[in-house]
Design a protein around this motif. Sequence first.
Motif, PDB file in Angstrom:
ATOM      1  N   ILE A  65       0.840  -1.191   0.000  1.00 22.45           N
ATOM      2  CA  ILE A  65       0.000   0.000   0.000  1.00 22.45           C
ATOM      3  C   ILE A  65       0.872   1.237   0.000  1.00 22.45           C
ATOM      4  N   THR A  66       0.362   2.287  -0.585  1.00 22.60           N
ATOM      5  CA  THR A  66       0.994   3.593  -0.536  1.00 22.60           C
ATOM      6  C   THR A  66      -0.071   4.595  -0.154  1.00 22.60           C
ATOM      7  N   LEU A  67       0.169   5.343   0.908  1.00 22.45           N
ATOM      8  CA  LEU A  67      -0.816   6.311   1.363  1.00 22.45           C
ATOM      9  C   LEU A  67      -0.719   7.573   0.532  1.00 22.45           C
ATOM     10  N   GLU A  68      -1.777   7.861  -0.183  1.00 27.73           N
ATOM     11  CA  GLU A  68      -1.812   9.064  -1.005  1.00 27.73           C
ATOM     12  C   GLU A  68      -2.728  10.058  -0.315  1.00 27.73           C
ATOM     13  N   LYS A  69      -2.323  10.537   0.817  1.00 24.43           N
ATOM     14  CA  LYS A  69      -3.188  11.400   1.613  1.00 24.43           C
ATOM     15  C   LYS A  69      -2.431  12.633   2.059  1.00 24.43           C
ATOM     16  N   THR A  70      -3.195  13.673   2.298  1.00 26.75           N
ATOM     17  CA  THR A  70      -2.569  14.930   2.685  1.00 26.75           C
ATOM     18  C   THR A  70      -2.230  14.971   4.170  1.00 26.75           C
ATOM     19  N   ALA A  71      -1.051  15.509   4.477  1.00 30.57           N
ATOM     20  CA  ALA A  71      -0.662  15.668   5.867  1.00 30.57           C
ATOM     21  C   ALA A  71      -1.500  16.776   6.478  1.00 30.57           C
ATOM     22  N   PHE A  72      -2.103  16.495   7.612  1.00 27.85           N
ATOM     23  CA  PHE A  72      -2.902  17.557   8.216  1.00 27.85           C
ATOM     24  C   PHE A  72      -2.721  17.673   9.721  1.00 27.85           C
ATOM     25  N   LEU A  73      -2.058  16.708  10.365  1.00 28.05           N
ATOM     26  CA  LEU A  73      -1.719  16.832  11.782  1.00 28.05           C
ATOM     27  C   LEU A  73      -0.201  16.861  11.889  1.00 28.05           C
ATOM     28  N   THR A  74       0.320  17.952  12.448  1.00 28.43           N
ATOM     29  CA  THR A  74       1.779  18.098  12.530  1.00 28.43           C
ATOM     30  C   THR A  74       2.212  18.380  13.958  1.00 28.43           C
ATOM     31  N   ILE A  75       3.233  17.665  14.376  1.00 28.61           N
ATOM     32  CA  ILE A  75       3.867  17.869  15.682  1.00 28.61           C
ATOM     33  C   ILE A  75       5.276  18.346  15.378  1.00 28.61           C
ATOM     34  N   ASP A  76       5.544  19.614  15.677  1.00 29.99           N
ATOM     35  CA  ASP A  76       6.764  20.265  15.203  1.00 29.99           C
ATOM     36  C   ASP A  76       7.632  20.712  16.369  1.00 29.99           C
ATOM     37  N   LEU A 111       6.578  14.849  14.146  1.00 30.58           N
ATOM     38  CA  LEU A 111       5.793  13.825  13.477  1.00 30.58           C
ATOM     39  C   LEU A 111       4.759  14.495  12.582  1.00 30.58           C
ATOM     40  N   THR A 112       4.603  13.968  11.385  1.00 33.30           N
ATOM     41  CA  THR A 112       3.559  14.424  10.469  1.00 33.30           C
ATOM     42  C   THR A 112       2.623  13.264  10.205  1.00 33.30           C
ATOM     43  N   VAL A 113       1.334  13.482  10.434  1.00 41.27           N
ATOM     44  CA  VAL A 113       0.321  12.449  10.237  1.00 41.27           C
ATOM     45  C   VAL A 113      -0.552  12.843   9.061  1.00 41.27           C
ATOM     46  N   LYS A 114      -0.735  11.916   8.137  1.00 43.25           N
ATOM     47  CA  LYS A 114      -1.542  12.186   6.955  1.00 43.25           C
ATOM     48  C   LYS A 114      -3.024  11.976   7.254  1.00 43.25           C
ATOM     49  N   GLU A 115      -3.845  12.665   6.503  1.00 46.23           N
ATOM     50  CA  GLU A 115      -5.284  12.538   6.694  1.00 46.23           C
ATOM     51  C   GLU A 115      -5.724  11.105   6.413  1.00 46.23           C
ATOM     52  N   GLY A 116      -6.481  10.549   7.354  1.00 43.71           N
ATOM     53  CA  GLY A 116      -6.972   9.189   7.186  1.00 43.71           C
ATOM     54  C   GLY A 116      -6.020   8.106   7.643  1.00 43.71           C
ATOM     55  N   GLU A 117      -4.852   8.468   8.155  1.00 43.19           N
ATOM     56  CA  GLU A 117      -3.892   7.472   8.636  1.00 43.19           C
ATOM     57  C   GLU A 117      -4.337   6.891   9.967  1.00 43.19           C
ATOM     58  N   PHE A 118      -3.912   5.667  10.206  1.00 45.45           N
ATOM     59  CA  PHE A 118      -4.063   5.016  11.504  1.00 45.45           C
ATOM     60  C   PHE A 118      -2.657   4.855  12.071  1.00 45.45           C
ATOM     61  N   VAL A 119      -2.333   5.615  13.111  1.00 38.66           N
ATOM     62  CA  VAL A 119      -0.988   5.628  13.686  1.00 38.66           C
ATOM     63  C   VAL A 119      -1.049   5.118  15.116  1.00 38.66           C
ATOM     64  N   CYS A 120      -0.225   4.120  15.430  1.00 37.32           N
ATOM     65  CA  CYS A 120      -0.100   3.629  16.803  1.00 37.32           C
ATOM     66  C   CYS A 120       1.212   4.128  17.399  1.00 37.32           C
ATOM     67  N   VAL A 121       1.164   4.442  18.697  1.00 32.49           N
ATOM     68  CA  VAL A 121       2.346   4.903  19.432  1.00 32.49           C
ATOM     69  C   VAL A 121       2.630   3.890  20.530  1.00 32.49           C
TER      70      VAL A 121
END
Length: 332
Positions: free
Chosen positions: A12-23, A44-54
Amino acid sequence: MQSLMNTENKTITLEKTAFLTIDQVSKVYTTSNGDYTVLDDVNLTVKEGEFVCVIGHSGCGKSTLLNMISGFNQPTTGTVKLKDKIIAEPGPDRMMVFQNYCLLPWKTAFENVYLAVSAVYPHKNKQEKLALVEEHLAMVGLTEAAKKKPNQLSGGMKQRVAIARALAICPEVLILDEPFGALDAITKEELQEELLQIWRNHRLTVMMITHDIDEALFLADRLVMMTNGPSAKIGEVLDIPFSRPRNRAQITEDPRYYELRNYALDFLFNRFAHSEDPTDDIIEPEIQNNKLKIAGIVGGLIVAAIAGFTLFQSFNGNNEQSPKNNTQQISN
């Protein structure tokens, strides 16, 4: 600085826009022993629609990081932004689900969800609000349990209510703080499957804390691994290459699954084994002080988690009008 583990044959390749940024985020608490840096230069940059686990050991700042995304806490330095807007307070665009459910014990499952819907959508008529509540309770399989209070529900059912409450106000980001950690293995797997289905249907962005590597590999697009505190950072970010929709049995038969699992285990238990520094036990309660103050006020924690400051004001207003409710409110 984040590093990325390369995996072969990505499907898979995520073709989504980054919209949550931790800078360049750092968080420093003032304690009786001096300043204590929980997080240091986290990016950290999180793309729209991503599922990210920490994932990471206790005390590495995972909850602190998610509290800053939710708006409960603020960075000492750096910024957390959603769609280029700095997050300065809780709001209905970011909903949090906690491990301990955070349900109002004197209200039914239906009423717990309705409280959120009513506060976030004050201009909707009653029928529209009722329809939203019914829809989301049905989504998590609780239509028949709608009139039950939390003490009449199992742990899995309580967590379903909490998830329905969060989703009923249509957030853009769903924040999960180890939501399945207290559940038995069968219930946990059932809720993981339901969560993925909800995520697909609602196109949410999900940030989730977990201590379970297998859970992260099944759910996430990426796994963020934290170094130990103090001054914790993002050590590495693993791309999870399995195609969606995911089948648990097929994933566990994939050689890449064990490659990733062993890599994460090596990171946590060899390269960043948990510190046994005795000062951790002294400082940790003070670090969690802000979170515990919120948790100490049932209305404050639950209502802020439900709908931010708007719901908090609404809930307080109801208490002022009802002497009965005032006897049940927990003081700070």
